[in-house]
Design an enzyme around this catalytic site. Structure first.
Site, mmCIF file in Angstrom:
data_model
loop_
_atom_site.group_PDB
_atom_site.id
_atom_site.type_symbol
_atom_site.label_atom_id
_atom_site.label_comp_id
_atom_site.label_asym_id
_atom_site.label_seq_id
_atom_site.Cartn_x
_atom_site.Cartn_y
_atom_site.Cartn_z
ATOM 1 N N ARG A 211 11.735 -12.208 3.070
ATOM 2 C CA ARG A 211 12.550 -11.005 3.044
ATOM 3 C C ARG A 211 13.769 -11.189 3.936
ATOM 4 O O ARG A 211 13.661 -11.670 5.057
ATOM 5 C CB ARG A 211 11.691 -9.832 3.523
ATOM 6 C CG ARG A 211 12.174 -8.495 3.081
ATOM 7 C CD ARG A 211 11.063 -7.487 3.107
ATOM 8 N NE ARG A 211 10.551 -7.255 4.459
ATOM 9 C CZ ARG A 211 9.693 -6.277 4.749
ATOM 10 N NH1 ARG A 211 9.272 -5.473 3.809
ATOM 11 N NH2 ARG A 211 9.256 -6.118 5.982
ATOM 12 N N ARG B 186 -8.545 5.138 10.866
ATOM 13 C CA ARG B 186 -8.202 3.848 11.428
ATOM 14 C C ARG B 186 -9.372 3.263 12.221
ATOM 15 O O ARG B 186 -9.381 2.090 12.549
ATOM 16 C CB ARG B 186 -6.979 4.037 12.337
ATOM 17 C CG ARG B 186 -6.267 2.774 12.739
ATOM 18 C CD ARG B 186 -5.119 3.126 13.694
ATOM 19 N NE ARG B 186 -4.810 2.002 14.561
ATOM 20 C CZ ARG B 186 -3.834 1.130 14.354
ATOM 21 N NH1 ARG B 186 -3.050 1.258 13.312
ATOM 22 N NH2 ARG B 186 -3.643 0.126 15.176
ATOM 23 N N LYS C 127 0.822 -1.220 0.000
ATOM 24 C CA LYS C 127 0.000 0.000 0.000
ATOM 25 C C LYS C 127 0.854 1.268 0.000
ATOM 26 O O LYS C 127 0.535 2.232 -0.687
ATOM 27 C CB LYS C 127 -0.916 -0.032 1.216
ATOM 28 C CG LYS C 127 -1.657 1.255 1.489
ATOM 29 C CD LYS C 127 -2.443 1.143 2.769
ATOM 30 C CE LYS C 127 -1.549 0.929 3.972
ATOM 31 N NZ LYS C 127 -1.383 2.095 4.824
ATOM 32 N N ARG D 121 0.711 -9.226 13.697
ATOM 33 C CA ARG D 121 0.465 -7.880 13.173
ATOM 34 C C ARG D 121 -0.778 -7.860 12.290
ATOM 35 O O ARG D 121 -1.564 -6.924 12.320
ATOM 36 C CB ARG D 121 1.677 -7.393 12.370
ATOM 37 C CG ARG D 121 2.695 -6.668 13.225
ATOM 38 C CD ARG D 121 4.044 -6.615 12.551
ATOM 39 N NE ARG D 121 4.049 -5.869 11.293
ATOM 40 C CZ ARG D 121 4.883 -6.128 10.290
ATOM 41 N NH1 ARG D 121 5.753 -7.107 10.374
ATOM 42 N NH2 ARG D 121 4.842 -5.414 9.201
ATOM 43 N N ARG E 290 14.666 -10.164 9.615
ATOM 44 C CA ARG E 290 14.336 -9.266 10.722
ATOM 45 C C ARG E 290 13.289 -9.941 11.605
ATOM 46 O O ARG E 290 12.459 -10.700 11.119
ATOM 47 C CB ARG E 290 13.754 -7.944 10.192
ATOM 48 C CG ARG E 290 14.719 -7.114 9.370
ATOM 49 C CD ARG E 290 14.089 -5.770 9.062
ATOM 50 N NE ARG E 290 12.660 -5.924 8.746
ATOM 51 C CZ ARG E 290 11.730 -4.985 8.932
ATOM 52 N NH1 ARG E 290 12.069 -3.834 9.435
ATOM 53 N NH2 ARG E 290 10.471 -5.196 8.607
#
Ligand SMILES: [Zn+2]
Length: 237
Positions: A143, A100, A25, A187, A176
């Site tokens: 990643r 939000r 996004k 998340r 990470r």
């Protein structure tokens, strides 16, 4: 009047971009803002700027963040309202990260209604960049960041076992902590808990669209632009 793409530049554009972390996004927001010549307004930037400026609102943000709390609806809405009153918003805006909550969405409606006569107010175009959780977990968990040169790259699925060195400097590639599958799922669950009511709030509207974010970023951009320009056409007709 038929849609005339050459008029895009002259049109006010009010866009809200919604999407989970890892949906791409942020990248799309930057591209769209550039293409339509409107400011990309992200709540992260607003909060940082407010804290830095040390205004009364900024001090309230500092206090909230320092205590580990979330910035409440009223404060967030005040900050966004201030930002939307800046001269560079004259031709429109692209909001990223706001609203939000449903309360924030209602406050945004009120702000926009108050700012223009109903006949002149451009509709709020809401676009959801939609990607299934599993796909995001897969995307982010591949990643790796190079411990030596800091470059971020995507590795193949079996890289868990065969830790190839960084192709640029030979350093070791590490994942990470944020990109661990369990962390990503947490998340995403947090995101879904606040995003679902917002999506429900907007979904029934004529100017809402959902775009498949799993495709190549260029295709996602094209789909987003097609929706936005379709709505611009509706607005003029
Ligand atoms: Zn490297």
């Amino acid at each position: 009047m038929a849609t005339d793409r050459r008029q895009t530049d002259a049109t006010h554009l009010h866009v809200v971009l919604i999407g989970p972390p890892g949906s791409g996004k942020g990248t799309q927001a930057v591209r769209l803002a550039q293409r339509y010549g409107v400011p990309h307004i992200s709540t992260g930037d607003i909060l940082r700027a407010a804290v830095k400026a040390g205004t009364p609102l900024g001090q309230a943000v500092s206090t909230t963040l320092a205590s580990g709390g979330l910035v409440g609806d009223e404060l967030m809405t005040d900050l966004v309202r201030d930002r939307l009153a800046k001269p560079d918003v004259g031709r429109g805006f692209l909001l990223d990260g706001f609203p939000r909550t449903v309360a924030q969405a209602q406050a945004l409606d009120e702000t926009l209604d108050a700012a223009a006569a109903p006949a002149e107010a451009p509709p709020l175009v809401v676009v959801l960049v939609s990607v299934a959780d599993d796909a995001i977990v897969q995307r982010l968990s591949r990643r790796r960041v190079c411990a030596s040169c800091g470059i971020t790259q995507s590795v193949s699925e079996d890289a868990e076992v065969l830790a190839d060195p960084c192709p640029y400097c030979g350093g070791s590639l590490v994942r990470r902590e944020d990109d661990e599958p369990a962390t990503i799922r947490r998340r995403l669950a947090t995101y879904a808990s606040f995003a679902e009511p917002i999506i429900t709030f907007y979904r029934a509207r004529r100017y809402f669209a959902s775009v498949d974010g799993l495709r190549h970023p260029d295709e996602v951009t094209a789909a987003l632009c097609a929706h936005i320009e379709h709505f611009l056409g509706l607005q003029r007709s």
